[in-house]
Every structure is written in C-alpha cells, then in structure tokens.
Design a protein around this motif. Sequence first.
Motif, PDB file in Angstrom:
ATOM      1  N   LYS A 146       0.821  -1.214   0.000  1.00 45.49           N
ATOM      2  CA  LYS A 146       0.000   0.000   0.000  1.00 45.49           C
ATOM      3  C   LYS A 146       0.854   1.263   0.000  1.00 45.49           C
ATOM      4  N   TRP A 147       2.045   1.204   0.613  1.00 41.23           N
ATOM      5  CA  TRP A 147       2.906   2.390   0.646  1.00 41.23           C
ATOM      6  C   TRP A 147       3.404   2.741  -0.754  1.00 41.23           C
ATOM      7  N   LEU A 148       3.689   1.731  -1.546  1.00 37.30           N
ATOM      8  CA  LEU A 148       4.105   1.974  -2.924  1.00 37.30           C
ATOM      9  C   LEU A 148       2.971   2.618  -3.709  1.00 37.30           C
ATOM     10  N   VAL A 149       1.752   2.120  -3.504  1.00 33.89           N
ATOM     11  CA  VAL A 149       0.588   2.651  -4.209  1.00 33.89           C
ATOM     12  C   VAL A 149       0.299   4.086  -3.773  1.00 33.89           C
ATOM     13  N   ILE A 150       0.453   4.372  -2.488  1.00 31.94           N
ATOM     14  CA  ILE A 150       0.181   5.712  -1.965  1.00 31.94           C
ATOM     15  C   ILE A 150       1.182   6.739  -2.482  1.00 31.94           C
ATOM     16  N   LEU A 151       2.456   6.345  -2.549  1.00 32.03           N
ATOM     17  CA  LEU A 151       3.515   7.283  -2.935  1.00 32.03           C
ATOM     18  C   LEU A 151       3.751   7.335  -4.445  1.00 32.03           C
ATOM     19  N   ALA A 152       3.253   6.333  -5.177  1.00 34.00           N
ATOM     20  CA  ALA A 152       3.497   6.275  -6.622  1.00 34.00           C
ATOM     21  C   ALA A 152       3.032   7.520  -7.372  1.00 34.00           C
ATOM     22  N   PRO A 153       1.827   8.073  -7.079  1.00 32.74           N
ATOM     23  CA  PRO A 153       1.401   9.267  -7.832  1.00 32.74           C
ATOM     24  C   PRO A 153       2.355  10.448  -7.690  1.00 32.74           C
ATOM     25  N   LEU A 154       2.888  10.667  -6.488  1.00 32.69           N
ATOM     26  CA  LEU A 154       3.827  11.773  -6.291  1.00 32.69           C
ATOM     27  C   LEU A 154       5.091  11.559  -7.109  1.00 32.69           C
ATOM     28  N   ALA A 155       5.616  10.340  -7.080  1.00 30.09           N
ATOM     29  CA  ALA A 155       6.817  10.031  -7.855  1.00 30.09           C
ATOM     30  C   ALA A 155       6.545  10.185  -9.352  1.00 30.09           C
ATOM     31  N   PHE A 156       5.355   9.771  -9.778  1.00 31.55           N
ATOM     32  CA  PHE A 156       4.987   9.847 -11.187  1.00 31.55           C
ATOM     33  C   PHE A 156       4.922  11.301 -11.643  1.00 31.55           C
ATOM     34  N   VAL A 157       4.321  12.160 -10.826  1.00 30.78           N
ATOM     35  CA  VAL A 157       4.206  13.586 -11.176  1.00 30.78           C
ATOM     36  C   VAL A 157       5.582  14.218 -11.316  1.00 30.78           C
ATOM     37  N   LEU A 158       6.475  13.936 -10.377  1.00 29.43           N
ATOM     38  CA  LEU A 158       7.821  14.508 -10.429  1.00 29.43           C
ATOM     39  C   LEU A 158       8.560  14.048 -11.678  1.00 29.43           C
ATOM     40  N   PHE A 159       8.481  12.758 -11.977  1.00 32.47           N
ATOM     41  CA  PHE A 159       9.150  12.219 -13.164  1.00 32.47           C
ATOM     42  C   PHE A 159       8.563  12.835 -14.429  1.00 32.47           C
ATOM     43  N   PHE A 160       7.234  12.896 -14.499  1.00 34.28           N
ATOM     44  CA  PHE A 160       6.564  13.420 -15.687  1.00 34.28           C
ATOM     45  C   PHE A 160       6.916  14.882 -15.916  1.00 34.28           C
ATOM     46  N   SER A 161       6.935  15.668 -14.845  1.00 35.61           N
ATOM     47  CA  SER A 161       7.209  17.102 -14.964  1.00 35.61           C
ATOM     48  C   SER A 161       8.622  17.370 -15.482  1.00 35.61           C
ATOM     49  N   PHE A 162       9.582  16.549 -15.050  1.00 36.33           N
ATOM     50  CA  PHE A 162      10.967  16.760 -15.470  1.00 36.33           C
ATOM     51  C   PHE A 162      11.252  16.188 -16.859  1.00 36.33           C
ATOM     52  N   ARG A 163      10.472  15.206 -17.291  1.00 38.93           N
ATOM     53  CA  ARG A 163      10.766  14.535 -18.558  1.00 38.93           C
ATOM     54  C   ARG A 163       9.883  14.985 -19.712  1.00 38.93           C
ATOM     55  N   VAL A 164       8.839  15.756 -19.438  1.00 38.09           N
ATOM     56  CA  VAL A 164       7.885  16.081 -20.482  1.00 38.09           C
ATOM     57  C   VAL A 164       8.522  16.854 -21.629  1.00 38.09           C
ATOM     58  N   GLU A 165       9.530  17.655 -21.349  1.00 38.08           N
ATOM     59  CA  GLU A 165      10.183  18.430 -22.401  1.00 38.08           C
ATOM     60  C   GLU A 165      10.836  17.537 -23.443  1.00 38.08           C
TER      61      GLU A 165
END
Length: 242
Positions: A67-86
């Motif tokens: 459950k901890w992975l599931v809870i924290l996954a969205p935050l990690a995903f947002v950070l990765f997406f924001s830095f890689r979208v360019e």
Amino acid sequence: MNTPLGSPGAGLGSSAAPAAAYDQGLRKYLLGIYRTMALGLGVTGIVALIVASTPGLYQPIFNTPLKWLVILAPLAFVLFFSFRVEHMSVATARIGFYAFSAVMGLSLASIFLVFTGTSIALAFFSAAALFATMCLCGYTTTVDLSRWSTFLMVGLVGLIVASLINLFLASDTLQFAVSIIGVLVFTALTAWDSQRLKSQYVAYAGTQSLEKLAVLGALSLYLDLINLFQLLLNLTGERQRA
C-alpha cells in the motif's frame, strides 16, 4: 511556467477579425485542456471503482506493505513526468498523463473502502463546484495572480511534507490542519492555474510548445480538483461502519 499577462489582442492586431480569431483559438485551447483533464478523471474513477469492488485486487494491495508503494506512486509519477515532459512527443505526454491518471485511480481506490458512497459523491461535487468557480474567477479577473505564485508553491511544498509525515504519525489534529490549509491553497492554485493557462496561450499561440503546455495544463487542473476532492472528503466524509 509564468508568462507576462497581456491584453487579449496583444501581438494579434487590433481589428475585429484577429480578435475573433484569438477568442476562437483560446476557447479551443482551453476546451482541449478541460477535455483532456475530464478524460483523465474518467480513467481515475474507472480504475478506482474496479479495484475497490474486486477483493482479489485490493486485498493484496491495501492489506500489505504494498500500500505504501501505491500511496507514494502518484507523487513520484508527477515529479518524473514534470521533469521529462520536455523530452517527450505530444502523443507520449498524453499517454503519460493517462497512465498517471490510472495510477492515481489505484491509489484512490482505498477511499471506497473507508468512506460511504454518499459522502464521496458529496465531496466530489462540492470540489467540482468550487473548482469551476475558481477557474471562472481566474479566467475573468484582471488581477495578476502570479504575484502569489511563490507563496502558493511554498504552501504546496509544506502540505506535501506535512502529509508525508502524517502518513507515519497518523495524527488527526495534523490531518485536520493539513486539510483546512490545503483547501485554501488549492482553491487559490486553481484560480492561478486558470489565469496562467490563458497567459500561456497569449505567449505561445502558434508554436509547437503550446501542445505540450496543454498537457501540463490538464495535469495541473486535474491535480487541483483531485486534491480539493480528497481534502474536502477528509474534512466532511462519513466513514463506513465496521
């Protein structure tokens, strides 16, 4: 990305035809953002409902350390997406947004196991009404809301840190404080994001960058609404009886 505010016709001439073209282009741009955001919300809702209604899916997740992975996954995903979208194509960025929406749905499935359906619906429609009101305010106001951007970003970081700490402390008092402050912060962020998207169209109309900015805009508004929903649910939601 903050861009200077300008008059609707800036750089587009002063005749009626260019003004009409600007208005049409801006409406198309914003409607595309809201459409992408709505599709993301749909993906989130479908995934959350499927997981919450399938014991074979939610029991191995929410009854284990997974459950901890599931809870924290969205935050990690947002950070990765924001830095890689360019470095992504527009199509890849859209797929990434919908993938994030699915991950968020997995994380939000737990609310259906904790809160009653009525309180979930009430919190969502309350959040949606507040969100729509602030989007309209941000779009129509002539006040430059970017002057509050630093304050809002500091508040957002503080909320994230406090929320992460409370995952381990499980303090009702801290959760209440985070929810109250969070509603205020995301209410203001919704208005600012709405104005910011309008400003971006003025600055980037006719460029390829605008399409990626539209995906990021959909992500920003999606996060505003989802966070408002979760915070209001924490404040007003009725928990299911054991």
